[in-house]
Design a protein around this motif. Structure first.
Motif, PDB file in Angstrom:
ATOM      1  N   PHE A 555       0.859  -1.174   0.000  1.00 20.53           N
ATOM      2  CA  PHE A 555       0.000   0.000   0.000  1.00 20.53           C
ATOM      3  C   PHE A 555       0.902   1.232   0.000  1.00 20.53           C
ATOM      4  N   ILE A 556       0.742   2.074  -1.002  1.00 27.24           N
ATOM      5  CA  ILE A 556       1.670   3.170  -1.244  1.00 27.24           C
ATOM      6  C   ILE A 556       0.917   4.501  -1.168  1.00 27.24           C
ATOM      7  N   TRP A 557       1.326   5.343  -0.238  1.00 32.86           N
ATOM      8  CA  TRP A 557       0.745   6.681  -0.127  1.00 32.86           C
ATOM      9  C   TRP A 557       1.482   7.596  -1.084  1.00 32.86           C
ATOM     10  N   LEU A 558       0.742   8.290  -1.933  1.00 33.83           N
ATOM     11  CA  LEU A 558       1.342   9.164  -2.933  1.00 33.83           C
ATOM     12  C   LEU A 558       1.669  10.560  -2.387  1.00 33.83           C
ATOM     13  N   ARG A 559       1.383  10.761  -1.086  1.00 32.98           N
ATOM     14  CA  ARG A 559       1.764  11.975  -0.337  1.00 32.98           C
ATOM     15  C   ARG A 559       0.929  13.208  -0.658  1.00 32.98           C
ATOM     16  N   ARG A 560       0.104  13.150  -1.678  1.00 37.89           N
ATOM     17  CA  ARG A 560      -0.839  14.237  -1.961  1.00 37.89           C
ATOM     18  C   ARG A 560      -1.996  13.653  -2.768  1.00 37.89           C
ATOM     19  N   SER A 561      -3.071  14.390  -2.820  1.00 32.69           N
ATOM     20  CA  SER A 561      -4.253  13.915  -3.523  1.00 32.69           C
ATOM     21  C   SER A 561      -4.001  13.854  -5.030  1.00 32.69           C
ATOM     22  N   HIS A 562      -4.401  12.742  -5.626  1.00 33.05           N
ATOM     23  CA  HIS A 562      -4.309  12.553  -7.071  1.00 33.05           C
ATOM     24  C   HIS A 562      -5.694  12.214  -7.617  1.00 33.05           C
ATOM     25  N   THR A 563      -5.947  12.639  -8.847  1.00 34.94           N
ATOM     26  CA  THR A 563      -7.141  12.137  -9.519  1.00 34.94           C
ATOM     27  C   THR A 563      -6.917  10.671  -9.855  1.00 34.94           C
ATOM     28  N   ASP A 564      -7.997   9.974 -10.205  1.00 34.63           N
ATOM     29  CA  ASP A 564      -7.865   8.572 -10.591  1.00 34.63           C
ATOM     30  C   ASP A 564      -6.901   8.418 -11.764  1.00 34.63           C
ATOM     31  N   GLU A 565      -7.035   9.305 -12.727  1.00 38.09           N
ATOM     32  CA  GLU A 565      -6.189   9.226 -13.909  1.00 38.09           C
ATOM     33  C   GLU A 565      -4.719   9.432 -13.549  1.00 38.09           C
ATOM     34  N   GLN A 566      -4.450  10.398 -12.690  1.00 37.79           N
ATOM     35  CA  GLN A 566      -3.068  10.662 -12.274  1.00 37.79           C
ATOM     36  C   GLN A 566      -2.508   9.471 -11.480  1.00 37.79           C
ATOM     37  N   ALA A 567      -3.329   8.926 -10.575  1.00 33.66           N
ATOM     38  CA  ALA A 567      -2.865   7.815  -9.743  1.00 33.66           C
ATOM     39  C   ALA A 567      -2.575   6.582 -10.593  1.00 33.66           C
ATOM     40  N   ARG A 568      -3.423   6.311 -11.563  1.00 32.53           N
ATOM     41  CA  ARG A 568      -3.201   5.156 -12.436  1.00 32.53           C
ATOM     42  C   ARG A 568      -1.939   5.332 -13.280  1.00 32.53           C
ATOM     43  N   ALA A 569      -1.634   6.556 -13.647  1.00 28.99           N
ATOM     44  CA  ALA A 569      -0.400   6.809 -14.394  1.00 28.99           C
ATOM     45  C   ALA A 569       0.823   6.531 -13.520  1.00 28.99           C
ATOM     46  N   VAL A 570       0.776   6.967 -12.264  1.00 28.24           N
ATOM     47  CA  VAL A 570       1.865   6.670 -11.329  1.00 28.24           C
ATOM     48  C   VAL A 570       2.004   5.162 -11.162  1.00 28.24           C
ATOM     49  N   ALA A 571       0.868   4.468 -10.991  1.00 29.82           N
ATOM     50  CA  ALA A 571       0.889   3.016 -10.819  1.00 29.82           C
ATOM     51  C   ALA A 571       1.499   2.326 -12.023  1.00 29.82           C
ATOM     52  N   ALA A 572       1.154   2.785 -13.227  1.00 27.18           N
ATOM     53  CA  ALA A 572       1.688   2.164 -14.446  1.00 27.18           C
ATOM     54  C   ALA A 572       3.210   2.306 -14.507  1.00 27.18           C
ATOM     55  N   ASP A 573       3.712   3.483 -14.133  1.00 24.74           N
ATOM     56  CA  ASP A 573       5.166   3.683 -14.134  1.00 24.74           C
ATOM     57  C   ASP A 573       5.840   2.776 -13.105  1.00 24.74           C
ATOM     58  N   LEU A 574       5.271   2.700 -11.905  1.00 19.51           N
ATOM     59  CA  LEU A 574       5.856   1.856 -10.860  1.00 19.51           C
ATOM     60  C   LEU A 574       5.855   0.388 -11.268  1.00 19.51           C
ATOM     61  N   VAL A 575       4.723  -0.075 -11.802  1.00 21.70           N
ATOM     62  CA  VAL A 575       4.609  -1.478 -12.225  1.00 21.70           C
ATOM     63  C   VAL A 575       5.657  -1.796 -13.282  1.00 21.70           C
ATOM     64  N   SER A 576       5.769  -0.945 -14.280  1.00 24.48           N
ATOM     65  CA  SER A 576       6.735  -1.178 -15.356  1.00 24.48           C
ATOM     66  C   SER A 576       8.165  -1.204 -14.826  1.00 24.48           C
ATOM     67  N   ASP A 577       8.491  -0.255 -13.954  1.00 30.55           N
ATOM     68  CA  ASP A 577       9.866  -0.151 -13.462  1.00 30.55           C
ATOM     69  C   ASP A 577      10.206  -1.289 -12.498  1.00 30.55           C
ATOM     70  N   ILE A 578       9.275  -1.670 -11.644  1.00 32.00           N
ATOM     71  CA  ILE A 578       9.544  -2.757 -10.692  1.00 32.00           C
ATOM     72  C   ILE A 578       9.739  -4.068 -11.432  1.00 32.00           C
ATOM     73  N   ASN A 579       8.859  -4.365 -12.380  1.00 30.72           N
ATOM     74  CA  ASN A 579       8.984  -5.618 -13.130  1.00 30.72           C
ATOM     75  C   ASN A 579      10.284  -5.654 -13.940  1.00 30.72           C
ATOM     76  N   ALA A 580      10.643  -4.517 -14.523  1.00 34.34           N
ATOM     77  CA  ALA A 580      11.903  -4.464 -15.273  1.00 34.34           C
ATOM     78  C   ALA A 580      13.095  -4.657 -14.343  1.00 34.34           C
ATOM     79  N   TRP A 581      13.008  -4.096 -13.146  1.00 37.13           N
ATOM     80  CA  TRP A 581      14.103  -4.248 -12.179  1.00 37.13           C
ATOM     81  C   TRP A 581      14.299  -5.709 -11.808  1.00 37.13           C
ATOM     82  N   TRP A 582      13.199  -6.419 -11.557  1.00 42.07           N
ATOM     83  CA  TRP A 582      13.316  -7.840 -11.218  1.00 42.07           C
ATOM     84  C   TRP A 582      13.944  -8.615 -12.376  1.00 42.07           C
ATOM     85  N   SER A 583      13.494  -8.362 -13.586  1.00 41.55           N
ATOM     86  CA  SER A 583      14.020  -9.088 -14.750  1.00 41.55           C
ATOM     87  C   SER A 583      15.521  -8.875 -14.904  1.00 41.55           C
ATOM     88  N   GLN A 584      15.961  -7.628 -14.791  1.00 36.90           N
ATOM     89  CA  GLN A 584      17.385  -7.325 -14.961  1.00 36.90           C
ATOM     90  C   GLN A 584      18.214  -7.894 -13.809  1.00 36.90           C
TER      91      GLN A 584
END
Length: 790
Positions: A555-584
Motif C-alpha cells: 500500500f503506497i501513499w502518494l503523499r498528496r491527492s491525485h485524480t484517478d487518472e493521475q494515480a493510475r499513471a503513477v501506478a503504471a510507471d511503478l509497475v513497469s519499473d519494478i517488473n523491469a528491475w526484477w528481470s534485470q
C-alpha cells in the motif's frame, strides 16, 4: 470389442481385490450415456531401498503373489530402490506394516490402484477409451488416455427431504430432470388437488417410499445428486429410514448401495460414495469456489444470490409449519419440499458450481465431489513426473520439524490518507516457484550438485537444481492454462486453476504431505518476505511512502491527492519499473528468467488504517477505503473491520459504514452520530441489535470460560425443552441473541429489557473512537447530552 472411440468424464472410481487379482472400476459420463469401465489384473507397485532386499525377501515367503524387481530409480537419500509388485493391493499394506516393525519403509505403498493408473498416464478427469471388449454393457480391459478438452453434459437431480422434528421422514422431493416428483407419506386425499408442475405420490409406508426412490433412480439414471447438506442430513436420514424399514437404499448405478465412510479425523462427518453417481453438496461447493456468506443456510444463500428464499420463519416456526402442513395440508408441504430442490438448482446455476466442480476435477485429478484434497492433487501431478526424473517419493513423516514463517505483514502506519495505491504480485508463491525453481527433487539434486555455482541459491542455505525439477513445470502449465481460460472468459476453469496453483506452496508446508520440508516451504515464504521489503524500498526511493504490506500486496501513499487518472499513471510507471528491475537483477545475479509480476490493484481516493484498539500501534489486515471503478462509480471497501465481520451486530456495521462514508466524503458527521445514538436509545433499531455467533463446541464443553453466545444457547435449550421441543444447540451451531439488562438472551426466549448502554459502550463507541480520535474528536464528547436524556 468397443468399435467406436469414445470420450468420457470420470464420475466415480474404485478398486477391489479379487481372487484373480486387483480390479479397477471407473464410471464415465460419455456422449453415448453412462459407461462402466473395468480393468482387471492390475498390478500394484511400491518401492523399497535395495539395501533392505534381504529383509523384504524374508517377508515374501508368505506372500507368493509379491515379487521384487530392480529399477533405475532412487530415494531422496540417493539410495537405489527395488520395485515391489503385487497382484493384490492389500498385500502391499500388510507388507508395509510388517516392514515398519523392522524399521524399513515401504515407499508409495499408500497410492491406491485407481489413482496410480490415472496419474501415471497423466489423466485427470476426461479420457479417451481405446480398445477393450464389451461384456453386458461394461467395457473391460480397455485403455484410457487423456482427453483434456472433453466436457459432457451431466444429468443432475436435486434431492431434498422433509422430516418431523425427530427426523422421521415425511416426504422426498426430486427435481432437475423430466420426472419431477414428491413422494409423500400418507393417504391420498379424496378432495381434488390443484394441478402442479410436479407429480405428488402418496405411500402408506416409509418402506414403500424408499423402494419407489430406488426405482426412480434406476429409471431416471442421474449422474450427479445435488442438495443442501445433502450427505450429512438428507442421505443420512434416508439411510436410517431404509435400515429401520429393513429395506435396502440402492441409489448407486446397477442398484448399488451407498458405501458410507467416516472422515478419519472427524468421525461424525460422513462421505456417501456410490458407484456411478456423484453427490455434490451446495455448501461445500460454494466454499470450495471461495464464496462467502454470513450464513450458508439455504434461506440466506438464496436471498443473497437469487433475491428470494423460503421465508417461513425461524427454525422452530419452520418445524411447526412443516408439521402443520404434514398433518393438515400435504400438497402444501410437497410444494415447500420441491421448492428447496428448485432453489438449490438455481443456486448451482447462478454460481456456476457444476462447471466449477468439473473444471476443478480436470485440474486436480480428483473425483468430482472431492473439494478438499490439496495434498492429493499435488501428488497426482507430482509423482509421475518425479518418477520420470528417477526418484520415488518419501513417506509421510519422513522429515520432521516446524513449518515455515507465513506471509510477510508489514507494520502499518495508521491514520487517514488521500490517494493510496495498492500493487499486488500476481500469484506470488507460484511465481516464486517458477522463477527460483523451488522443487522437492530440485532441492535434493541442488544439495548434491558438484559445481557450487550452478544451483539456484535460496533462503536458509537452500540450493535448487537448474535442470532437474518438476514443480516449476507443473506450475507453468497451470499458469498458461489459466491465462488461456481468462482469454476465453472461462471463469470456472480460471478459478479452479488459480485455487489449485496457489495451494501448492501450502501443501509443501503441511506435515501431512509426503514432501513436507520446512526448508522447502521457507524457500518460498521467505523469498516473499524479501520481495515485499525490496518493493517497499523501491517505491520509497521514488518519493512515495509504503504505509502497509501484506504477503503479496503493498500500500503506497502518494503523499498528496491525485485524480484517478493521475494515480493510475503513477501506478503504471511503478509497475513497469519494478517488473523491469526484477528481470534485470535476476538475470544479472543468478541467470534466472523472472516470472515475478507486480500489478496495479486499486487506487483509494481516501484510505483509513486504524490502530490496534487501546494503543497507538497500527493494526494489520484491517482497513477501509473509498475507490472508484472505471466508470467513476464510487464504492466503499472494508477489510477486517467490524463492517466486514458477521460477529458484530448490524447496528455496529451500519454505524461504521455511515461514519466512515461521511469522513471520506468530507461531510459533517457530528449530527449523524448524535441522531444514530438517539435512534438507538429510542428503540428504533431493535432489529439491528442481534448478535449472531457460532458455537464451535458442545455446550457442555464450556466450563471455565462461558462466552455470551453459550449462555444464550443454554437459556434457549432450557426454554425449548420446557415446551417439549428438541434441544437445538447442544452440539454447536449458530445462535442469535441480544444483550439485555439480565445478560445475553436468545431471540426465542427473550424476557428482559435491552441493555442499551452495552450497545453504546461495546459496539458504537469503540468503532467511533477508532475513527474520531485521529481527527481530534471522541464519541463521548459528541454523545454525552444524548445519553443523559435516557
Amino acid at each position: 470389442m468397443l468399435t467406436q472411440q469414445l470420450q468420457g468424464f470420470i464420475l466415480t472410481r474404485n478398486w477391489r481385490d479379487t481372487a484373480a487379482g486387483t480390479e479397477v472400476e471407473y464410471w464415465l459420463a460419455t456422449q453415448a450415456g453412462p459407461l462402466k469401465v473395468l480393468l482387471t489384473g492390475q498390478t500394484s507397485v511400491a518401492f523399497v531401498e535395495a539395501r533392505h532386499k534381504a529383509v523384504v525377501q524374508a517377508q515374501l515367503f508368505s506372500m507368493p503373489d509379491v515379487t521384487l524387481r530392480e529399477l533405475g530409480l532412487k530415494s531422496f537419500q540417493q539410495e537405489p530402490v527395488l520395485g515391489v509388485y503385487s497382484k493384490k493391493f492389500r498385500q502391499l499394506g500388510r507388507l508395509a506394516r510388517a516392514l515398519q516393525r523392522q524399521g524399513v519403509a515401504l515407499l508409495e505403498a499408500d497410492v491406491r490402484p485407481h489413482e496410480r493408473y490415472l496419474m501415471e498416464r497423466f489423466i485427470t478427469a476426461s479420457v479417451t477409451i481405446q480398445g477393450g471388449r464389451l461384456e453386458n454393457s461394461v467395457c473391460v480391459d480397455c485403455k484410457l488416455l487423456p482427453a483434456p478438452d472433453y466436457r459432457p453434459h451431466l444429468k443432475v437431480v436435486s434431492l431434498d427431504i422433509e422430516t418431523s422434528q425427530h427426523q422421521e421422514l415425511y416426504s422426498i422431493a426430486l427435481d432437475g430432470m423430466a420426472e419431477r416428483v414428491v413422494f409423500m407419506l400418507g393417504e391420498q386425499p379424496c378432495e381434488p388437488v390443484e394441478s402442479t408442475n410436479f407429480a405428488l405420490r402418496y405411500y402408506s409406508s416409509r418402506k414403500a417410499m424408499i423402494e419407489s426412490l430406488n426405482e426412480w433412480f434406476e429409471r431416471n439414471d442421474p449422474d450427479v445428486i445435488i442438495g443442501w447438506n445433502v450427505v450429512q442430513f438428507d442421505l443420512r436420514v434416508l439411510q436410517k429410514t431404509a435400515d429401520d424399514a429393513q429395506t435396502p437404499l440402492l441409489l448407486g448405478r446397477e442398484r448399488q448401495p451407498i458405501a458410507w465412510r467416516t472422515h478419519p479425523g472427524k468421525q461424525e462427518y460422513l462421505f456417501a460414495p456410490m458407484p456411478g453417481r456423484v453427490v455434490i453438496d451446495g455448501i461445500e461447493a460454494l466454499r470450495a469456489a471461495i464464496w462467502s456468506f454470513p450464513s450458508f443456510s439455504l434461506e440466506n444463500v438464496s436471498q443473497q444470490l437469487l433475491g428470494e428464499g423460503k421465508d417461513i420463519g425461524d427454525e422452530y416456526d419452520k418445524m411447526a409449519e412443516i408439521e402443520r402442513r404434514y398433518q393438515e395440508d400435504k400438497p402444501a408441504l410437497a410444494v415447500y419440499n420441491i421448492r428447496d430442490c428448485e432453489l438449490v438448482l438455481r443456486i448451482f446455476e447462478k454460481a456456476n458450481l457444476l462447471p466449477f466442480a468439473m473444471e476443478r476435477a480436470h485440474t486436480t485429478g480428483l473425483q468430482l465431489d472431492h473439494f478438499g484434497g490439496s495434498i492429493a492433487a499435488f501428488s497426482h501431478h507430482y509423482l509421475p513426473r518425479m518418477h520420470r526424473l528417477g526418484y520415488v517419493a518419501p513417506n509421510v513423516g519422513e522429515i520432521q520439524g516446524k513449518s515455515s514463517p507465513g506471509g510477510y505483514v508489514m507494520d502499518s502506519k495508521p491514520g487517514f490518507y488521500d490517494s493510496v495505491l495498492v500493487l499486488d504480485y500476481k500469484s506470488l508463491y507460484p511465481s516464486i516457484i517458477r522463477t527460483y525453481l523451488v522443487d522437492p527433487v530440485g532441492l535434493v539434486e541442488g544439495s548434491r550438485a558438484s559445481e557450487p555455482g550452478k544451483p539456484v541459491k535460496g533462503p536458509m542455505d537452500t540450493l535448487f537444481s537448474r535442470d532437474k525439477h518438476c514443480l516449476p513445470g507443473i506450475v507453468t502449465t497451470l499458469w498458461q492454462a489459466r491465462d488461456e481460460a481468462k482469454r476465453n472468459k472461462n471463469e470456472p476453469l480460471s478459478q479452479a486453476l488459480k485455487l489449485v496453483m496457489n495451494s501448492f506452496a501450502g501443501v509443501l508446508g503441511a506435515s501431512e504431505c509426503r514432501f513436507f520440508n520446512p526448508r522447502l516451504i521457507s524457500a518460498i515464504t521467505l523469498r516473499g518476505h524479501e520481495m515485499v521489503k525490496v518493493t517497499r524500498d523501491f517505491v520509497e526511493k521514488r518519493g512515495y511512502q509504503a504505509i502497509y504490506g501484506d504477503t503479496d500486496s503493498i500500500f503506497i501513499w502518494l503523499r498528496r491527492s491525485h485524480t484517478d487518472e493521475q494515480a493510475r499513471a503513477v501506478a503504471a510507471d511503478l509497475v513497469s519499473d519494478i517488473n523491469a528491475w526484477w528481470s534485470q537483477t535476476l538475470m544479472q545475479e543468478q541467470g534466472l528468467e523472472s516470472f515475478l509480476e507486480i500489478e496495479f490493484d486499486t487506487h483509494y481516493k481516501k484510505f483509513f488504517m486504524p490502530t490496534i484498539r487501546g494503543s497507538d500501534i497500527g493494526s494489520k489486515k484491517r482497513y477501509a477505503g473509498l475507490c472508484s471503478d472505471e466508470e467513476g462509480k464510487e464504492a466503499m471497501v472494508f477489510r477486517g473491520l467490524e463492517m466486514a465481520r458477521s460477529d458484530w451486530t448490524p447496528l455496529a456495521r451500519q454505524f461504521q459504514e455511515g461514519l466512515l462514508s461521511r469522513v471520506f466524503q468530507g461531510t459533517p458527521y457530528q449530527q449523524y452520530i448524535a441522531e444514530y445514538v438517539h435512534s438507538t436509545l429510542a428503540g428504533h433499531k431493535v432489529d439491528s441489535l442481534i448478535y449472531r455467533k457460532r458455537l464451535r463446541h458442545r455446550l457442555d464443553a464450556y466450563v471455565t470460560n462461558v462466552p455470551p453466545q453459550v449462555r444464550a444457547a443454554r437459556i434457549a435449550d432450557a426454554y425449548n425443552v420446557r415446551l417439549g421441543r428438541p434441544a437445538q444447540y447442544q452440539n454447536g451451531g449458530w445462535i442469535r441473541y441480544v444483550m439485555t439488562q439480565n445478560g445475553p438472551e436468545p431471540l426465542e426466549a427473550r424476557s428482559s429489557p435491552i441493555d442499551y448502554d452495552h450497545y453504546l459502550t461495546k459496539q458504537l463507541q469503540p468503532i467511533a473512537d477508532a475513527i474520531l480520535v485521529p481527527l481530534g474528536d471522541s464519541f463521548t464528547a459528541l454523545t454525552s447530552p444524548q445519553k443523559n436524556l435516557f
